[in-house]
Motif scaffolding. Structure first.
Motif, PDB file in Angstrom:
ATOM      1  N   SER A  56      47.297 -25.378 -47.726  1.00  0.00           N
ATOM      2  CA  SER A  56      45.932 -24.971 -47.770  1.00  0.00           C
ATOM      3  C   SER A  56      45.587 -23.834 -47.216  1.00  0.00           C
ATOM      4  O   SER A  56      46.608 -23.625 -45.695  1.00  0.00           O
ATOM      5  N   ASN A  59      40.601 -17.961 -45.397  1.00  0.00           N
ATOM      6  CA  ASN A  59      40.684 -16.904 -45.796  1.00  0.00           C
ATOM      7  C   ASN A  59      40.516 -15.767 -44.347  1.00  0.00           C
ATOM      8  O   ASN A  59      40.298 -16.952 -43.503  1.00  0.00           O
ATOM      9  N   ASN A  66      42.223 -20.966 -51.301  1.00  0.00           N
ATOM     10  CA  ASN A  66      43.194 -21.847 -51.907  1.00  0.00           C
ATOM     11  C   ASN A  66      43.867 -22.801 -51.976  1.00  0.00           C
ATOM     12  O   ASN A  66      44.427 -22.359 -50.493  1.00  0.00           O
ATOM     13  N   TYR A  68      47.146 -25.223 -52.439  1.00  0.00           N
ATOM     14  CA  TYR A  68      47.822 -24.972 -53.541  1.00  0.00           C
ATOM     15  C   TYR A  68      49.066 -25.798 -53.694  1.00  0.00           C
ATOM     16  O   TYR A  68      49.286 -26.518 -52.701  1.00  0.00           O
ATOM     17  N   ILE A  79      47.204 -22.961 -57.895  1.00  0.00           N
ATOM     18  CA  ILE A  79      46.000 -23.610 -57.556  1.00  0.00           C
ATOM     19  C   ILE A  79      45.285 -25.088 -57.844  1.00  0.00           C
ATOM     20  O   ILE A  79      45.280 -25.175 -58.642  1.00  0.00           O
ATOM     21  N   PRO A  82      40.352 -24.075 -55.428  1.00  0.00           N
ATOM     22  CA  PRO A  82      39.925 -22.749 -56.016  1.00  0.00           C
ATOM     23  C   PRO A  82      39.030 -22.636 -54.757  1.00  0.00           C
ATOM     24  O   PRO A  82      37.986 -23.332 -55.049  1.00  0.00           O
ATOM     25  N   GLY A  83      39.165 -21.742 -54.237  1.00  0.00           N
ATOM     26  CA  GLY A  83      38.055 -21.093 -52.403  1.00  0.00           C
ATOM     27  C   GLY A  83      37.397 -20.861 -53.813  1.00  0.00           C
ATOM     28  O   GLY A  83      36.784 -20.459 -54.666  1.00  0.00           O
ATOM     29  N   ASN A  84      35.782 -21.484 -53.390  1.00  0.00           N
ATOM     30  CA  ASN A  84      34.572 -21.039 -53.840  1.00  0.00           C
ATOM     31  C   ASN A  84      33.832 -20.882 -52.842  1.00  0.00           C
ATOM     32  O   ASN A  84      33.649 -21.130 -51.667  1.00  0.00           O
TER      33      ASN A  84
END
Length: 249
Positions: A56, A59, A66, A68, A79, A82-84
């Motif tokens: 993990s 950011n 993300n 993984y 991934i 996904p980061g959002n």
């Protein structure tokens, strides 16, 4: 013996524990991790399948970059979360609260801890994962007692109970909670009552050592005065609230 480690936000794999062979995983390749924009990592191995690993990455804003997965002992990664901007398991605290644990008997189910607790499970026949938030972050112990999906905020570590794969412990900002997995979901019980925890990031004594000053997470800067500081406890005085960092006298 395989090692996964984070050194200065660069991920390294040590296959088989061979300390002469650190493999850089942060190469920006499509099957690896980015080398920039990372501010915190957490890793986990699947106890039931040594080929499977998770990572993990947070950011620079502390959110999820993300999550993984590797199915070939860390050689390649893809991934699975996904980061959002909609689902934020780490909130903005990924450098401090970012943890993963893999189900002991199922390498395709994991628990992710950030602000709260999330459950991820591989969908049948695909590499995609289904994610569900399974706890709500609370700040009062009375809430933990009446709502069995409430946990203290900020999950720092997750450990499954030895010889009992349906229970795991989480370390939080307010002590330890136990998660119990059943056919209907995951419920939580807070294991500590009236525990006062302070996480000090720094501390400084006065020149005469008759007072102390500290910067602490969530409770800001605390001054502990008194002429008898070394001999008996003293009540602290909050100078400012929020996050306290480095202090000097």
């Amino acid at each position: 013996g395989t090692i996964l480690t984070n050194i200065d936000n660069i991920a390294y794999l040590v296959p088989g524990g061979d300390l002469s062979n650190f493999v850089n995983l942060s190469t920006n390749a499509s099957t690896a991790f980015p080398s920039l924009g990372v501010n915190g990592m957490a890793f986990a191995f699947a106890p039931s399948n040594s080929d499977i690993m998770y990572a993990s990455l947070a950011n620079m804003n502390g959110g999820l970059l993300n999550l993984y997965k590797s199915e070939d002992k860390g050689n390649t990664w893809f991934i699975v979360f996904p980061g959002n901007s909609t689902y934020l398991p780490l909130g903005s605290n990924g450098l401090n609260a970012n943890s993963i644990a893999v189900y002991p008997e199922d390498p395709n189910q994991i628990i992710l801890g950030g602000v709260s607790v999330w459950h991820g499970e591989k969908l049948q026949g695909t590499g995609n994962y289904n994610w569900e938030q399974v706890s709500i972050a609370a700040v009062q112990e009375e809430i933990y007692a009446i709502i069995n999906v409430a946990t203290p905020s900020s999950i720092h570590q997750i450990l499954f109970r030895p010889a009992l794969s349906t229970q795991f412990a989480i370390a939080t900002d307010d002590g330890i909670s136990i998660g119990t997995i059943s056919g209907t979901g995951i419920t939580f019980q807070h294991m500590v009552k009236n525990l006062i925890i302070s996480r000090f990031n720094s501390v400084a004594y006065s020149i005469r050592k008759d007072a102390a000053f500290g910067g602490a997470t969530f409770i800001g800067a605390e001054l502990i005065p008194g002429n008898n500081l070394l001999n008996e406890p003293q009540n602290g005085v909050q100078i400012y609230s929020g996050y306290g960092g480095d202090v000097a006298w």
